[in-house]
Every structure is written in structure tokens, then in C-alpha cells.
Write an enzyme that holds these catalytic residues in place. Structure first.
Site, mmCIF file in Angstrom:
data_model
loop_
_atom_site.group_PDB
_atom_site.id
_atom_site.type_symbol
_atom_site.label_atom_id
_atom_site.label_comp_id
_atom_site.label_asym_id
_atom_site.label_seq_id
_atom_site.Cartn_x
_atom_site.Cartn_y
_atom_site.Cartn_z
ATOM 1 N N CYS A 1 -57.595 3.675 25.447
ATOM 2 C CA CYS A 1 -56.545 2.851 25.915
ATOM 3 C C CYS A 1 -55.337 3.884 26.267
ATOM 4 O O CYS A 1 -54.435 3.602 26.965
ATOM 5 C CB CYS A 1 -56.232 1.877 24.862
ATOM 6 S SG CYS A 1 -57.563 0.694 24.579
ATOM 7 N N HIS B 1 -49.087 -0.435 26.479
ATOM 8 C CA HIS B 1 -50.572 -0.921 26.630
ATOM 9 C C HIS B 1 -50.564 -2.323 26.248
ATOM 10 O O HIS B 1 -49.972 -2.556 25.227
ATOM 11 C CB HIS B 1 -51.312 0.258 25.954
ATOM 12 C CG HIS B 1 -52.681 -0.119 25.603
ATOM 13 N ND1 HIS B 1 -53.478 -0.492 26.741
ATOM 14 C CD2 HIS B 1 -53.630 -0.483 24.452
ATOM 15 C CE1 HIS B 1 -54.689 -1.041 26.059
ATOM 16 N NE2 HIS B 1 -54.596 -0.737 24.729
ATOM 17 N N ASN C 1 -57.034 -7.019 27.168
ATOM 18 C CA ASN C 1 -57.064 -5.740 27.170
ATOM 19 C C ASN C 1 -57.996 -4.771 28.050
ATOM 20 O O ASN C 1 -59.292 -4.894 27.915
ATOM 21 C CB ASN C 1 -57.187 -5.274 25.787
ATOM 22 C CG ASN C 1 -57.031 -3.852 25.465
ATOM 23 O OD1 ASN C 1 -57.072 -3.016 26.339
ATOM 24 N ND2 ASN C 1 -57.314 -3.444 24.206
HETATM 25 O O1 UT7 Z 1 -56.557 -1.198 22.617
HETATM 26 C C1 UT7 Z 1 -57.067 -0.461 21.625
HETATM 27 C C2 UT7 Z 1 -56.616 -0.683 20.511
HETATM 28 N N1 UT7 Z 1 -57.096 -1.831 19.821
HETATM 29 C C3 UT7 Z 1 -56.137 -2.778 19.273
HETATM 30 O O2 UT7 Z 1 -55.013 -2.319 19.271
HETATM 31 C C4 UT7 Z 1 -56.611 -3.848 18.681
HETATM 32 C C5 UT7 Z 1 -55.967 -4.047 17.220
HETATM 33 N N2 UT7 Z 1 -56.435 -5.103 16.558
HETATM 34 C C6 UT7 Z 1 -56.206 -6.343 16.869
HETATM 35 O O3 UT7 Z 1 -55.338 -6.776 17.614
HETATM 36 C C7 UT7 Z 1 -56.400 -7.346 15.746
HETATM 37 O O4 UT7 Z 1 -56.738 -6.796 14.583
HETATM 38 C C8 UT7 Z 1 -57.433 -8.523 16.094
HETATM 39 C C9 UT7 Z 1 -57.073 -9.428 17.307
HETATM 40 C C10 UT7 Z 1 -58.813 -7.768 16.635
HETATM 41 C C11 UT7 Z 1 -57.872 -9.426 14.958
HETATM 42 O O5 UT7 Z 1 -56.750 -10.189 14.532
HETATM 43 P P1 UT7 Z 1 -56.130 -10.063 12.931
HETATM 44 O O6 UT7 Z 1 -54.912 -10.995 12.785
HETATM 45 O O7 UT7 Z 1 -56.165 -8.823 12.516
HETATM 46 O O8 UT7 Z 1 -57.212 -10.795 12.355
HETATM 47 P P2 UT7 Z 1 -58.283 -10.300 10.923
HETATM 48 O O9 UT7 Z 1 -59.182 -9.317 11.386
HETATM 49 O O10 UT7 Z 1 -57.234 -9.999 10.038
HETATM 50 O O11 UT7 Z 1 -59.122 -11.829 10.611
HETATM 51 C C12 UT7 Z 1 -58.427 -13.091 10.154
HETATM 52 C C13 UT7 Z 1 -59.333 -14.042 10.312
HETATM 53 C C14 UT7 Z 1 -60.761 -13.653 9.469
HETATM 54 O O12 UT7 Z 1 -61.489 -14.885 8.916
HETATM 55 P P3 UT7 Z 1 -61.165 -14.899 7.263
HETATM 56 O O13 UT7 Z 1 -61.915 -13.625 7.128
HETATM 57 O O14 UT7 Z 1 -59.701 -14.695 6.788
HETATM 58 O O15 UT7 Z 1 -61.818 -16.097 7.075
HETATM 59 C C15 UT7 Z 1 -61.484 -13.517 10.962
HETATM 60 O O16 UT7 Z 1 -62.757 -13.640 10.508
HETATM 61 O O17 UT7 Z 1 -59.569 -14.284 11.619
HETATM 62 C C16 UT7 Z 1 -61.146 -14.240 11.578
HETATM 63 N N3 UT7 Z 1 -61.509 -14.139 12.904
HETATM 64 C C17 UT7 Z 1 -61.482 -15.167 14.094
HETATM 65 N N4 UT7 Z 1 -61.410 -16.540 13.869
HETATM 66 C C18 UT7 Z 1 -61.574 -17.057 15.133
HETATM 67 C C19 UT7 Z 1 -61.687 -12.891 13.546
HETATM 68 N N5 UT7 Z 1 -61.876 -12.858 15.027
HETATM 69 C C20 UT7 Z 1 -61.722 -14.440 15.187
HETATM 70 C C21 UT7 Z 1 -61.876 -15.151 16.656
HETATM 71 N N6 UT7 Z 1 -61.629 -16.534 16.342
HETATM 72 N N7 UT7 Z 1 -62.069 -14.764 17.565
#
Ligand code: UT7
Length: 329
Positions: A116, A255, A285
């Protein structure tokens, strides 16, 4: 002796027609529109559906439009630099395919891999060529067909990424252009965001295919934490080095990985949201393409002499910021 400045003379883009909405993703994985929009800021992304078209297609279209916008003929280009993590082939470089197709007959061409942060690394590499006097005109492209490596059974990654390409023509000028840049890398965290197979560690085999190792994998939470800190830190670093206050900055060009990361960066910089380019809602993204896609979408609003801070964070880990003065009239 006067030093050449590297200025952006033209901008182009390529977005595939197909729109993959959050509602459609609900059919493939256990997710919903509300979660995706509130956790990422994304409503839809573009997907290059045509199996005969690859990253080189996105790059070529964006490059041709940037050349036209700059009023530059492809034969005048000294170098083509293409930032991508989804090259057409492991080799030859996709940049070489693009160089041939657009008719950049005298240019040498190479790919640059910095995920990225790739567009910013490529932009400053091209800028250095111009500042040194070795090149007069350089085509810098960021393009990724992320749908080629996204696992549409993994809800933690498939909702984020989209396909797209963006390009700029850099040319030598007398003032402004790229003023300063800061880049960082931390390679020991490579596995936080990577494509496990297809390289020389895990060459393609039936086992790598069965284990879905040719798709990208991300430790979302860890990358989020590092990206939020890294993008804000490096943006402040470039402001401090150049004595820039928030008032001096016309636009932050971040980004587009997650709206929450963009908001945190703008907050730390003390910038109003009105000064932040945000189009993640429509494209998701697009990895190396996000920053030139922003420049394209905002080009009518940019004024001669505007101070821009471009900032990115991605796999590698890699991150960086560029301070440039917009000199296009
Ligand atoms: O561009 C290159 C660099 N990349 C980035 O900068 C991306 C960085 N990361 C992110 O943007 C975020 O971490 C994500 C968007 C990938 C995830 O968001 P988050 O707020 O960090 O969610 P999380 O991983 O803490 O998950 C929270 C909950 C989990 O459920 P439990 O364990 O709390 O029951 C996940 O399983 O949300 C769940 N979850 C989803 N639920 C519905 C994860 N993905 C999804 C989804 N839909 N697509």
C-alpha cells in the site's frame, strides 16, 4: 546550479465497471452492510471481472489518460515505474508490458513492490531520477487487481479490497513539485499482511492451492494498530521537518485502507475533515492505486501552489509520507 524539481504534470485512472456492493458480499460471507460501513467506511468496490484482463490493463488505461492530461507523448517518457502486489506474472515486470503497449519506446520499465506504500515509494523514486537530471519525464503508476488474490470466503479481508489503477506523469520543472519525503520499513512483521504462496518459500503445489495459500492473509487488528500509529507519526514527521502547520496544508491525500485510520491521522495532524481526500466508500482499498485515485478525483479542486501531504501504510511493513506542491495549472 539550479536543481530540477519533479512536478506532477498529468493524472489518469482506470476503474473497472463492475460494482461489488456490501449487499452482494452478504451472499458470500457472514457479514452485513452496517458492519462494513461502520468498521471500514466502505460501501462498494470495483472488480475487474473480465478474466482476460489483468493489472496491466488497469495500469495501461490509467497511464494513457495521465499522458493525455499532461500533453506528453509516450515516446518522451524516460522511465515507467509500476507499483503493484498483483503483477500479471512473477516476471517479467508488468511495467515492461505496459511500456510496450503504450508505446513508451525509449523508456526502461520496472515494477516496485511496497504494497500500500508502493505508489509513494514509486513517486519518490521517479522524483529522484528527475531531480538528479538523469530523466526528464517519468510515468509513475499504482495498479492492483486485488480480486485476483482476495479469498471471497474470508470475511475479514474480502470486504476491504477492490481493483483499480492510477497514474501520474512526473516532469522536470523549476519550482515546487516533490519537496520532501520520509519512508520507513520494518520487514520482521512481513506475515502480518502477505500472500503465503507463489514465491520461492512456498512455490505453487497442490498443497498450497488446497490450503488457500495463494490468497492474501492479514492480521487485521495488528495491522490496524500499526497503521493508525504509523500513518499519523510519519505525517507529523514530514510536517515537522518542513515547518508545516495544519493551516499550511491544503489537502491530506491518505492511503484508503480504513476510514478510521484516515480520521485518526487527520486528527493527529490537526486537520479539518474538509481538507482530507476520502473516496474509500466507493472503491475500497485498491492497494497501490488509492493515492493517485484520490488525486484524480480531486484534480479539479486543486490549485497551483497547494501544499499536499500524501501518506500511506501497508504490508512489509512499509509506510511513508510525501510533501509536494501542486504545480499543475
Ligand atoms: O492497506 C493495507 C493495510 N491494511 C489496513 O490498514 C487494514 C487494517 N485493519 C482493519 O482495517 C481492520 O482491522 C478490519 C477492517 C480488517 C477489521 O476491523 P476491526 O474493527 O479491527 O474488527 P476485528 O478484527 O476486531 O473484529 C471484530 C469482530 C470479530 O468478531 P468477534 O470476535 O468480536 O465476535 C470479527 O470476527 O468483527 C468480526 N468481523 C466481522 N463481522 C462482520 C470481522 N470481519 C467481519 C465482517 N463482517 N466482514
Amino acid at each position: 546550479m539550479s536543481v530540477n524539481r519533479a512536478i506532477i504534470a498529468g493524472v489518469g485512472r482506470c476503474l473497472p465497471d463492475y460494482i461489488l456492493t456490501n449487499d452482494e458480499l452478504e451472499k458470500y460471507v457472514d457479514t452485513n452492510d452496517e458492519w462494513i460501513r461502520s468498521r471500514t467506511g466502505i460501501s462498494e468496490r470495483r472488480i475487474l471481472k473480465d478474466p482476460d484482463k489483468a493489472t496491466s490493463y488497469l495500469a495501461e488505461k490509467a497511464a494513457l489518460e495521465a499522458l493525455e492530461d499532461a500533453g506528453v507523448d509516450a515516446s518522451e517518457i524516460d522511465a515507467v515505474i509500476l507499483a503493484t502486489v498483483t503483477p500479471d506474472y512473477m516476471f517479467p515486470a508488468t511495467a515492461a508490458l505496459v511500456q510496450k503497449r503504450i508505446g513508451a519506446t525509449k523508456a526502461f520499465a520496472f515494477d516496485l513492490s511496497a504494497a500500500c506504500s508502493g505508489f509513494l515509494y514509486a513517486l519518490t523514486t521517479g522524483g529522484n531520477m528527475i531531480e538528479s537530471g538523469r530523466a526528464q519525464k517519468v510515468l509513475v503508476i499504482g495498479a492492483d487487481k486485488m480480486s485476483a488474490i482476495v479469498d471471497y470466503t474470508d470475511r475479514t479481508t474480502c470486504v476491504i479490497f477492490g481493483d483499480g489503477g492510477g497514474a501520474v506523469v512526473l516532469e522536470a520543472g523549476d519550482e515546487g513539485g516533490i519537496i520532501d519525503y520520509v519512508h520507513h520499513s520494518e520487514g520482521d512483521e512481513a506475515c502480518m499482511l502477505y500472500q503465503p504462496a507463489g514465491g520461492s518459500v512456498n512455490p505453487a503445489s497442490s498443497e498450497t492451492v488446497e490450503n488457500r495459500m495463494h490468497f492474501l492473509r492479514q492480521d487485521g487488528k495488528s495491522v490496524f494498530k500499526r497503521a493508525t500509529e504509523g500513518m499519523a507519526d510519519v505525517s507529523l514527521e514530514i510536517m515537522e521537518r518542513n515547518n508545516l502547520t495544519a493551516d499550511d496544508i491544503a489537502w491530506l491525500v491518505p492511503h484508503q485502507a480504513n476510514l478510521r485510520i484516515i480520521d485518526a491521522t487527520a486528527r493527529r495532524m490537526g486537520l479539518d475533515k474538509e481538507k482530507v481526500m476520502i473516496n474509500i466508500s466507493h472503491y475500497g482499498n485498491t492497494t497501490a492505486a488509492t493515492i493517485p485515485l484520490c488525486l484524480y478525483d480531486w484534480k479539479e479542486k486543486l490549485n497551483y501552489g497547494d501544499n499536499l501531504v500524501l501518506s500511506a501504510f501497508g504490508g512489509g511493513l512499509t509506510w511513508g509520507a510525501v510533501y509536494l506542491k501542486w504545480m499543475k495549472k
